[in-house]
Design a protein around this motif. Structure first.
Motif, short mmCIF file in Angstrom:
data_model
loop_
_atom_site.label_atom_id
_atom_site.label_comp_id
_atom_site.label_asym_id
_atom_site.label_seq_id
_atom_site.Cartn_x
_atom_site.Cartn_y
_atom_site.Cartn_z
N ARG A 181 -43.00 55.43 -36.75
CA ARG A 181 -43.24 54.63 -35.55
C ARG A 181 -44.10 53.40 -35.84
NH1 ARG A 181 -43.95 58.24 -30.04
NH2 ARG A 181 -42.18 59.63 -30.36
N LEU A 182 -45.07 53.56 -36.72
CA LEU A 182 -45.95 52.43 -37.02
C LEU A 182 -45.23 51.31 -37.74
CD1 LEU A 182 -49.21 54.31 -38.11
CD2 LEU A 182 -48.71 53.24 -35.91
N LYS A 183 -44.12 51.63 -38.41
CA LYS A 183 -43.36 50.59 -39.10
C LYS A 183 -42.48 49.79 -38.15
CE LYS A 183 -43.12 52.86 -43.63
NZ LYS A 183 -42.22 53.49 -44.63
N TYR A 184 -42.30 50.29 -36.94
CA TYR A 184 -41.42 49.60 -36.00
C TYR A 184 -42.09 48.34 -35.46
CZ TYR A 184 -37.42 52.71 -35.34
OH TYR A 184 -36.25 53.40 -35.50
N SER A 185 -41.34 47.26 -35.45
CA SER A 185 -41.80 46.04 -34.80
C SER A 185 -41.36 46.05 -33.34
CB SER A 185 -41.22 44.81 -35.51
OG SER A 185 -39.80 44.82 -35.42
N LEU A 186 -41.86 45.10 -32.58
CA LEU A 186 -41.50 45.04 -31.16
C LEU A 186 -40.01 44.77 -30.99
CD1 LEU A 186 -42.37 45.05 -28.20
CD2 LEU A 186 -42.87 42.61 -28.41
N ASN A 187 -39.47 43.92 -31.84
CA ASN A 187 -38.04 43.61 -31.75
C ASN A 187 -37.19 44.85 -32.03
OD1 ASN A 187 -35.65 42.21 -31.56
ND2 ASN A 187 -35.79 41.34 -33.61
N LYS A 188 -37.57 45.60 -33.05
CA LYS A 188 -36.83 46.82 -33.39
C LYS A 188 -36.99 47.88 -32.31
CE LYS A 188 -36.04 49.80 -37.40
NZ LYS A 188 -36.53 50.17 -38.75
N PHE A 189 -38.18 47.93 -31.70
CA PHE A 189 -38.41 48.89 -30.62
C PHE A 189 -37.55 48.57 -29.40
CE2 PHE A 189 -40.82 49.61 -26.65
CZ PHE A 189 -40.81 51.00 -26.64
N CYS A 190 -37.42 47.30 -29.09
CA CYS A 190 -36.59 46.90 -27.94
C CYS A 190 -35.11 47.23 -28.18
CB CYS A 190 -36.76 45.41 -27.66
SG CYS A 190 -38.40 44.97 -27.02
N LYS A 191 -34.67 47.05 -29.43
CA LYS A 191 -33.29 47.42 -29.74
C LYS A 191 -33.10 48.93 -29.64
CE LYS A 191 -32.37 43.49 -32.80
NZ LYS A 191 -32.07 43.07 -34.20
N LEU A 192 -34.12 49.68 -30.05
CA LEU A 192 -34.04 51.14 -29.97
C LEU A 192 -33.97 51.62 -28.53
CD1 LEU A 192 -34.31 53.96 -31.45
CD2 LEU A 192 -36.78 53.71 -31.06
N SER A 193 -34.78 51.01 -27.68
CA SER A 193 -34.84 51.44 -26.27
C SER A 193 -33.85 50.70 -25.38
CB SER A 193 -36.26 51.21 -25.73
OG SER A 193 -36.64 49.86 -25.88
#
Length: 343
Positions: free
Chosen positions: A153-165
């Motif tokens: 989770r700590l490696k996730y950027s905001l952009n990657k998190f938005c794509k995930l969600s």
């Protein structure tokens, strides 16, 4: 609710203020009628959500909304960002059915942690004068990382998190994430069980979010007190002309590097002209004031093509006495160099 929104639209559309409107304003009027209906029924809907759905200018929607309230003469309850946040968390597809179990998180836990982060952001002036959508996205992202601060989770950027969600990313949310991390880092320095002289890393901040939020009021007071003592010590050392040693100061009292890479703390320690630079927590408009442009009045009689007078030319030419002094100085310097080489 649909009937209420339709009724508001009929009443407002027949009004003289909305008779001659462009198509864009008519669409904004429809969205504002829906927004008023939702708020009257205690549905936490943000104006930014309506603006995104209509794909129009937020200022246009805001103007139509204010005019609509005057025409309808309705008392719409004001919505708080924490009320909207709970509904906003449900829009993120982070359940175990949508993402892997390691990355899954319940919307209830996200909402609880996000509300606490937004309250902390409000106490540190981050929410003041800001749009709610980037703040909510930043708080949800940090909540998701801090609830289970694993390496994945700590490696996730905001952009990657938005794509995930499956949420569209707001670029302004990147700045809000950095600001919230900076506040958490400043409070994390005041945790009593932190080793003296050890600087907290950005990943450690996310691992200590639960403790920071639980004791945030005590940590806020401690951080403000430490900052005032640092300013006083720095002022005294500047008055005596002695440079402060790094051994006498705690890490947070010396040169601080925030998790965002900015040097706001260094600016606050320096004797800045603006008082906002010396504050640990201050409104954004105070910490980063806009530099007003000063219009210098240009002389109309000067264009750069004027002739140079003889007196101006003479002022640039050395006088005979200046030439003699210059030659004597050159001889003296050459003789000193020769003597030093001979020795």
């Amino acid at each position: 609710m649909e009937e209420l929104a339709e009724d508001f639209y009929r009443r407002s559309y027949s009004h003289a203020s909305f008779l001659r409107l462009s198509l864009q304003k008519k669409e904004a009027l429809v969205g504002c009628c829906v927004l008023v209906s939702c708020r009257l029924r205690n549905w936490p809907v943000a104006m930014g959500s309506i603006t995104c759905l209509l794909e129009t200018d937020p200022a246009l929607v805001g103007g139509v909304y204010q005019e609509l309230l005057k025409i309808l003469d309705v008392d719409v309850p004001k919505t708080n960002i924490t009320d909207i946040l709970e509904a906003h968390c449900r829009e993120y597809k982070l359940s175990s059915a949508d993402v892997p179990e390691e990355l899954a998180e319940s919307s209830k836990d996200l909402a609880t942690r996000s509300v606490a982060l937004v309250e902390l952001a409000a106490d540190s002036w981050i929410v003041t004068g800001r749009h709610p959508i980037p703040i909510m996205m930043a708080s949800i992202f940090l909540s998701w990382q801090s609830l289970k601060p694993t390496k994945t989770r700590l490696k996730y950027s905001l952009n990657k998190f938005c794509k995930l969600s499956k949420m569209p990313m707001n670029k302004t949310a990147l700045t809000r994430v950095a600001e919230m991390k900076e506040v958490l880092w400043k409070l994390g320095q005041e945790l009593p069980w932190r080793r003296v002289g050890e600087e907290m890393a950005p990943d450690d901040v996310l691992r200590n979010v639960a403790d920071i939020l639980q004791h945030r009021y005590a940590l806020l007071r401690a951080a403000l007190q430490t900052h005032e003592e640092t300013l006083q010590t720095h002022k005294e050392t500047l008055g005596t002309g002695i440079q402060p040693s790094t051994e006498d100061l705690r890490p947070e009292q010396g040169e601080l590097k925030s998790v965002t890479g900015d040097s706001d703390e260094e600016d606050s320690l320096a004797p800045a002209a603006h008082w906002g630079k010396r504050m640990l927590f201050a409104p954004p408009c105070v910490r980063h004031p806009k530099i007003r442009r000063v219009d210098t009045a240009e002389r109309a009689d000067v264009n750069g093509d004027e002739e140079i007078s003889d007196s101006e030319i003479d002022s640039y030419i050395r006088t005979p006495q200046e030439m003699r002094d210059y030659v004597q100085t050159q001889h003296a310097l050459l003789s000193e160099d020769a003597q030093s080489k001979g020795e």
